[in-house]
Structures are given as structure tokens and as C-alpha cells.
Design an enzyme around this catalytic site. Sequence first.
Site, PDB file in Angstrom:
ATOM      1  N   SER A 104       0.842  -1.207   0.000  1.00  0.00           N
ATOM      2  CA  SER A 104       0.000   0.000   0.000  1.00  0.00           C
ATOM      3  C   SER A 104       0.872   1.251   0.000  1.00  0.00           C
ATOM      4  CB  SER A 104      -0.897   0.016   1.243  1.00  0.00           C
ATOM      5  OG  SER A 104      -1.481  -1.239   1.438  1.00  0.00           O
ATOM      6  N   ILE A 126      -0.269  -7.814  10.349  1.00  0.00           N
ATOM      7  CA  ILE A 126       0.143  -8.838  11.317  1.00  0.00           C
ATOM      8  C   ILE A 126       1.521  -9.389  10.960  1.00  0.00           C
ATOM      9  CG2 ILE A 126      -2.239  -9.472  11.864  1.00  0.00           C
ATOM     10  CD1 ILE A 126      -1.644 -12.157  10.331  1.00  0.00           C
ATOM     11  N   ASP A 127       1.967  -9.184   9.709  1.00  0.00           N
ATOM     12  CA  ASP A 127       3.281  -9.709   9.297  1.00  0.00           C
ATOM     13  C   ASP A 127       4.430  -8.997  10.018  1.00  0.00           C
ATOM     14  OD1 ASP A 127       1.734 -11.155   7.588  1.00  0.00           O
ATOM     15  OD2 ASP A 127       2.258 -10.020   5.796  1.00  0.00           O
ATOM     16  N   ARG A 162       1.935 -36.743  20.506  1.00  0.00           N
ATOM     17  CA  ARG A 162       1.996 -36.359  19.097  1.00  0.00           C
ATOM     18  C   ARG A 162       2.899 -35.137  18.897  1.00  0.00           C
ATOM     19  NH1 ARG A 162      -4.368 -36.648  17.295  1.00  0.00           N
ATOM     20  NH2 ARG A 162      -4.320 -38.770  16.513  1.00  0.00           N
ATOM     21  N   GLY A 170       2.405 -14.575   7.955  1.00  0.00           N
ATOM     22  CA  GLY A 170       3.580 -13.701   8.015  1.00  0.00           C
ATOM     23  C   GLY A 170       4.130 -13.376   6.645  1.00  0.00           C
ATOM     24  N   GLU A 222       4.785 -19.566   7.344  1.00  0.00           N
ATOM     25  CA  GLU A 222       4.265 -19.923   6.008  1.00  0.00           C
ATOM     26  C   GLU A 222       5.278 -19.603   4.915  1.00  0.00           C
ATOM     27  OE1 GLU A 222       0.723 -17.736   4.873  1.00  0.00           O
ATOM     28  OE2 GLU A 222       1.697 -15.802   5.066  1.00  0.00           O
TER      29      GLU A 222
HETATM   30  O1  F6P Z   1      -0.425  -9.599   4.840  1.00  0.00           O
HETATM   31  C1  F6P Z   1      -1.169 -10.241   5.807  1.00  0.00           C
HETATM   32  C2  F6P Z   1      -1.439 -11.668   5.419  1.00  0.00           C
HETATM   33  O2  F6P Z   1      -2.331 -12.191   6.382  1.00  0.00           O
HETATM   34  C3  F6P Z   1      -0.219 -12.564   5.241  1.00  0.00           C
HETATM   35  O3  F6P Z   1       0.292 -13.013   6.471  1.00  0.00           O
HETATM   36  C4  F6P Z   1      -0.777 -13.665   4.395  1.00  0.00           C
HETATM   37  O4  F6P Z   1       0.237 -14.308   3.665  1.00  0.00           O
HETATM   38  C5  F6P Z   1      -1.732 -12.931   3.498  1.00  0.00           C
HETATM   39  O5  F6P Z   1      -2.085 -11.740   4.171  1.00  0.00           O
HETATM   40  C6  F6P Z   1      -2.994 -13.667   3.175  1.00  0.00           C
HETATM   41  O6  F6P Z   1      -3.675 -12.908   2.242  1.00  0.00           O
HETATM   42  P1  F6P Z   1      -5.202 -13.109   1.861  1.00  0.00           P
HETATM   43  O7  F6P Z   1      -6.033 -12.685   3.008  1.00  0.00           O
HETATM   44  O8  F6P Z   1      -5.369 -12.246   0.657  1.00  0.00           O
HETATM   45  O9  F6P Z   1      -5.371 -14.575   1.582  1.00  0.00           O
END
Ligand code: F6P
Length: 323
Positions: A104, A126-127, A162, A170, A222
Site C-alpha cells: 500500500s 500482522i506480518d 503427538r 507472516g 508460512e
Molecule cells: O499480509 C497479511 C497476510 O495475512 C499474510 O500473512 C498472508 O500471507 C496474506 O495476508 C494472506 O492474504 P489473503 O487474506 O489475501 O489470503
Amino acid sequence: MKIAILTSGGDCSGMNPAIKTFVEVCYAHNVTPYFVYDGLEGLIDNRIQAASHSDVAGIIYRGGTIIRSSRSQRFYEKKQRELAYRNLKSHGITKLVVLGGDGSFKALDLFHTEFGIEFIGIPSTIDNDIYGSEYCLGVDTALNVIAHCIDNIRDTASSFKRAFIIETMGHKCGYLALVSALTSGAEVCAIPELSLNLKNLENKLLREIEQGRNYLIIVCAEGLNRAKELQEWSQHTLGFESRITTLGHVQRGGNPSVFDRLMATEFVTLSLERLLGSSSNHHAIVYTNGKFDFLDIETINDNIYIIQSNLLEAGKVLSGESF
Ligand code: F6P
């Protein structure tokens, strides 16, 4: 004067408290606050409206964003940005407060260069991956949501002997996973910023298993995309029945934490003071070492966020990088 606020990209908890503060501080300064609905898409489509106190009543505790968000592809086209500019002009709006992430900010930088619309960006993701700021709005709530999920998973993991591989969001940044692993007592943390040494981890964990360890919490970012491999490793090498839990969008919701609410207020109040007190703003507010500052947007866009070294150092034990 008229100033508008918009929320862009992935939403996060803390945006609503920021929107509420925006309206209240604008009125306190005799500024007319405007909402741009649906992020940059709303700028193009003229979904722009004056805001009142009643619009923001009762929203402080709600996650998400009442003015909604979008990931706009159209805004990358010059023709669409021209439309956006004309829309703002027709309302007499010359300045913007933008809550979003680096994508943005890049879009707004272009917009400012072309049309001179001033803006202050508020790092909101949140990243937690914006250069120059240790903290982005929403990360505290997300970390608390993740901690709650991991606590729950531990209950079932320990009841079954487990291993659980918990994948956090992220994007390309490992901050969420790292802080979650450190604060939830995970045994393993896998993030793009640290090299994962499975041999070192195996030596350590097999010893612990011999001494009675009967479950395992592995937190994986991720951005690393190795959850499946870690599942197979914990199954075949360590001998645990294993499950993957991908936390997904649950991390983006929830009532904003007290800290995110407070930071939303500080970010917005200081940003508005800056917009009202000086000109040529194309900056973002940042928070580092307990202090607020403003960085020009090029500096933010041209540099890459790096996780604080003390956190990375602590994480090395959990990634097997140090032993
Ligand atoms: O940028 C925030 C985020 O939640 C990332 O952590 C994630 O990879 C992505 O957005 C997921 O995007 P969307 O909500 O478009 O699937």
C-alpha cells in the site's frame, strides 16, 4: 481542511480503534474527516464519504475494519490513479492517512509523486515486516491469538504423544512464527531468516525423548513452506505421530488487544498532528526503541525489514542453527 482515512491490504485488529481516533482527533482540530471505503478500490470508484462520531461509536473492541479493505490491482494503472485523484479533488480532500503494509505504501508513493496528495502511512499488518518499525499495528493481537491456539494444541498434543507442526502467517517474514515459538515454549521454530539444522535438532530431541519427552510443538512460518517436510521428519526420524495445523485467517481476527488499541491511538494522533503541522508529507510513522518517528516513504520502500537481532539469536536454539 478535509482529510480522509483508508485501510488497504490485509486487515488487522487495531484498524477500528485507529479509525475511531481519526474521527475524534479530526473533529477536535476542526478538520472534516472522510472515509474511503474498500481501500484503494474505493478511491478509484469514489466510495468516499464524510464521517461522523456516530459512525465510530462502539467499534473500538472490534477486529477488522469497518471501512473495509482491498488488494487493488487496478491502482497500478495510471488511468485509475487519475480517476482516484479526480475523486479526491471533487471532495476537496488533499491529505490521507493510510493504514496498510508495504504494498500500500508503494502505491501511495507513486500517487504522491504524480498528483502531490500528501499522506502518512501507518504500518498495519500482522506480518510486522515494515522497515524502520519494530512494531506494526495488529501484530500484538495476532500474537495473542496464536498463543491461545498453541496453548490449546499443547493440551491435545500432550494427551496423545503427538508432534504438531503449527504454521503461522507472516507472508515472507518469520516474525510471527519466531515470537510465537519463543513465547509458547515450542521446541522447534522454522522461519526464513534462520537456517534450519534438522541434524542438530534431532540429536537434541532424541535425547529428550529418551528422557521422557512425549509431545512436540513445532512452529513454522508460512514463508518457509516446509510444514510437510517437518511433519515427515518428526514422524520418521523422531517417531511421533504428527499433525499439521495451519492457523490461517483466524490470526487476522479477534478483539484488538489493549496494546494495539493504545498504539492505534498514538499512531493516528501523531500522524494527524504531522499532517496538520507541516507540508510535503509522504512519510510513515514508525515505532522503534520505545520512540515514535517519521520516515520518508522511499526509505521504507527501498529497505528490507530485519527482525531484531536479540530475537533471532534466541531463535537459533529452536532452529538448530546454534546448539
Ligand atoms: O499480509 C497479511 C497476510 O495475512 C499474510 O500473512 C498472508 O500471507 C496474506 O495476508 C494472506 O492474504 P489473503 O487474506 O489475501 O489470503
